[in-house]
Design an enzyme around this catalytic site. Sequence first.
Site, mmCIF file in Angstrom:
data_model
loop_
_atom_site.group_PDB
_atom_site.id
_atom_site.type_symbol
_atom_site.label_atom_id
_atom_site.label_comp_id
_atom_site.label_asym_id
_atom_site.label_seq_id
_atom_site.Cartn_x
_atom_site.Cartn_y
_atom_site.Cartn_z
ATOM 1 N N TYR A 1 0.831 -1.209 0.000
ATOM 2 C CA TYR A 1 0.000 0.000 0.000
ATOM 3 C C TYR A 1 0.865 1.258 0.000
ATOM 4 O O TYR A 1 0.637 2.189 -0.756
ATOM 5 C CB TYR A 1 -0.937 0.002 1.214
ATOM 6 C CG TYR A 1 -1.982 1.089 1.130
ATOM 7 C CD1 TYR A 1 -3.237 0.825 0.584
ATOM 8 C CD2 TYR A 1 -1.717 2.392 1.562
ATOM 9 C CE1 TYR A 1 -4.194 1.813 0.469
ATOM 10 C CE2 TYR A 1 -2.668 3.399 1.453
ATOM 11 C CZ TYR A 1 -3.900 3.104 0.910
ATOM 12 O OH TYR A 1 -4.839 4.092 0.795
ATOM 13 N N PHE B 1 -6.765 19.690 -25.122
ATOM 14 C CA PHE B 1 -7.439 18.442 -25.453
ATOM 15 C C PHE B 1 -8.821 18.479 -24.793
ATOM 16 O O PHE B 1 -9.024 19.224 -23.844
ATOM 17 C CB PHE B 1 -6.593 17.266 -24.941
ATOM 18 C CG PHE B 1 -7.209 15.940 -25.235
ATOM 19 C CD1 PHE B 1 -7.400 15.533 -26.546
ATOM 20 C CD2 PHE B 1 -7.617 15.086 -24.218
ATOM 21 C CE1 PHE B 1 -7.983 14.308 -26.822
ATOM 22 C CE2 PHE B 1 -8.196 13.872 -24.490
ATOM 23 C CZ PHE B 1 -8.384 13.473 -25.796
ATOM 24 N N ASP B 2 -9.787 17.675 -25.292
ATOM 25 C CA ASP B 2 -11.157 17.846 -24.775
ATOM 26 C C ASP B 2 -11.292 17.606 -23.274
ATOM 27 O O ASP B 2 -11.997 18.341 -22.595
ATOM 28 C CB ASP B 2 -12.206 17.077 -25.603
ATOM 29 C CG ASP B 2 -11.933 15.588 -25.701
ATOM 30 O OD1 ASP B 2 -11.006 15.109 -25.030
ATOM 31 O OD2 ASP B 2 -12.665 14.901 -26.442
ATOM 32 N N ASP C 1 1.422 19.172 -21.573
ATOM 33 C CA ASP C 1 0.503 18.032 -21.593
ATOM 34 C C ASP C 1 1.163 17.060 -22.570
ATOM 35 O O ASP C 1 1.080 17.217 -23.785
ATOM 36 C CB ASP C 1 -0.869 18.525 -22.084
ATOM 37 C CG ASP C 1 -1.891 17.385 -22.201
ATOM 38 O OD1 ASP C 1 -1.524 16.231 -21.948
ATOM 39 O OD2 ASP C 1 -3.045 17.682 -22.562
ATOM 40 N N ALA D 1 1.301 13.679 -23.489
ATOM 41 C CA ALA D 1 0.870 12.315 -23.846
ATOM 42 C C ALA D 1 1.695 11.711 -24.981
ATOM 43 O O ALA D 1 1.956 10.509 -24.986
ATOM 44 C CB ALA D 1 -0.604 12.320 -24.223
ATOM 45 N N LYS E 1 -0.810 6.585 -23.900
ATOM 46 C CA LYS E 1 -0.325 6.918 -25.236
ATOM 47 C C LYS E 1 1.146 6.489 -25.342
ATOM 48 O O LYS E 1 1.426 5.318 -25.460
ATOM 49 C CB LYS E 1 -0.501 8.418 -25.522
ATOM 50 C CG LYS E 1 -1.791 9.054 -24.972
ATOM 51 C CD LYS E 1 -3.062 8.595 -25.615
ATOM 52 C CE LYS E 1 -4.358 9.149 -25.056
ATOM 53 N NZ LYS E 1 -4.465 10.424 -24.468
ATOM 54 N N HIS F 1 -21.758 12.168 -28.503
ATOM 55 C CA HIS F 1 -21.197 11.240 -29.488
ATOM 56 C C HIS F 1 -21.042 9.811 -28.974
ATOM 57 O O HIS F 1 -21.042 8.874 -29.756
ATOM 58 C CB HIS F 1 -19.861 11.770 -30.022
ATOM 59 C CG HIS F 1 -18.840 12.062 -28.961
ATOM 60 N ND1 HIS F 1 -18.892 13.179 -28.154
ATOM 61 C CD2 HIS F 1 -17.739 11.365 -28.575
ATOM 62 C CE1 HIS F 1 -17.854 13.162 -27.329
ATOM 63 N NE2 HIS F 1 -17.147 12.087 -27.560
HETATM 64 C C1 LIG Z 1 -5.573 11.299 -23.884
HETATM 65 C C2 LIG Z 1 -5.194 12.650 -23.539
HETATM 66 C C3 LIG Z 1 -5.555 13.228 -22.320
HETATM 67 C C4 LIG Z 1 -6.466 12.547 -21.336
HETATM 68 O O1 LIG Z 1 -5.920 11.375 -20.863
HETATM 69 P P1 LIG Z 1 -6.768 10.092 -20.440
HETATM 70 O O2 LIG Z 1 -5.705 9.105 -20.091
HETATM 71 O O3 LIG Z 1 -7.605 9.670 -21.607
HETATM 72 O O4 LIG Z 1 -7.608 10.472 -19.267
HETATM 73 C C5 LIG Z 1 -5.092 14.515 -22.070
HETATM 74 N N1 LIG Z 1 -4.345 15.200 -22.949
HETATM 75 C C6 LIG Z 1 -3.990 14.668 -24.135
HETATM 76 C C7 LIG Z 1 -3.153 15.468 -25.077
HETATM 77 C C8 LIG Z 1 -4.404 13.388 -24.474
HETATM 78 O O5 LIG Z 1 -4.070 12.875 -25.670
#
Ligand SMILES: *Cc1c(COP(=O)(O)O)cnc(C)c1O
Length: 477
Positions: free
Chosen positions: A74, A126-127, A216, A218, A259, A450
Amino acid sequence: MFQPKTIIEPFRVKVVEPLPVRTRAQRAEALAAAQLNLFSVRACEVTVDLMTDSGTSAMSQEQWAAIFRGDESYAGASSFFRFREVVSQLTGMHHVIPVHQGRAAERILFSVVGGEGKTIPANTHFDTTRANVEASGAVAVDLVIEEGRSPSTEHPFKGNLDVPALQKMLEQHAGSVPMVVVTITNNSGGGQPVSLDNMRQVRAVCDRFQIPLFLDCARFAENAWFIREREPGQESRSPKDIAEEMFRLADGTWMSAKKDAFGNIGGFLALKDDALAEQCRNLLILTEGFPTYGGLAGRDLEALAVGLQEVLAEDYLEYRIRSTRYVWRRLDEAGVPLLRPAGGHAVYLDARGFLPHVPPSELPGQSVSASLFLEGGVRTCEIGTVMFGRTQDDGSQSPGPMDLVRLAIPRRVYTQSHMDYVIEAVRYVFEHRNQLGGLRIKNEPPTLRHFTCGFEPIGWDPLAPLAAAARKPRAAY
Ligand SMILES: *Cc1c(COP(=O)(O)O)cnc(C)c1O
């Protein structure tokens, strides 16, 4: 010297997952039951699944081996310290906070630094980033360069942030801006990269106004590869070296490790600032878990630590970007309208150019996407009016900014022959495009429609077999 044209995968197969092979009739039945929404189709109906590159990577033997080393204690698990070491080395940041996926890092971070009256600029949010900024009460502003807003414009770094626009904004509102965000690569802008030069300029502006810069990240490794390929003076550097420099320009970063870390789940928030890290850790404990696991199992941390190192291998990145570009080129040669140039993780069809006879209000992206599944069993994702448009009070659709169909390519999962198959399927639907019509939304939920809405055709039968295409001169795009 032998210089092969064939792109070979820099790995071979050890474990095999059977690919679902279905008939067109079976897909027609599945599509009708799903009311033409591919999110409602079961994966067992899909032959090549290009819906997303998120969480869909194939892990390596080293990642699976590391999973057995997972320490599930833990508190203070050794898996956490291995993970922290890798992330700290890469980012130069001392505080490493694991989370179950990227949006959890966003929720924690913006709960602390966001809020009413704050504005957060980015190249493009990103969304989930935008949703978490807005959920905190703050305003999310996209400041991508002009070229990044148009699908047909060519530019080597379409993800760049518009530095003069940022400067102007900070001259007026610096007091209400708690951070500047650069998304690498720019996912919502078509997986387009950001140059090192642009990041350095953003850093200089942030310094002038004493505002922290966050990445950000990813797809940091894909971004590093594009810098090496396209930015003058960077061609002899290793992707690792470039990635380390990118991170060292920033004060903090978060990652969806689904990613470029080859993870099926996971993420992290990495920070330099002690006080901010403490506030974030307190929120982490509230909803994610204790700071040495943060919503993940020890075995996940192990797999991610290995994946974060593997992704920077030059042979992998070269194959990854070449393979995506190969799909893009073969479609471009066939005259298929595309977002230009190829992105890192995906190829985007321009559905407005693909179906010029279907207006955006009749959801051309969804129509193309449904047809690609029906004809070839290829699952893609509409990124257009269904995702970003709105149904008005009079029932009509206000269109999204673009109507795209994204072919996102999972990492290390499909081979070149799968990509050839996808190219054939897209070309087949494109040759028969005159027979595709528009769609309307039959029923929709109040938010994120969607994922669950149903569609119906406007005056055509989307399940009818396509008639042989008339041989016509190819339209020039
Ligand atoms: C996928 C993504 C996120 C969100 O991450 P999740 O793992 O899907 O919660 C944030 N920013 C970017 C650029 C992404 O591609």
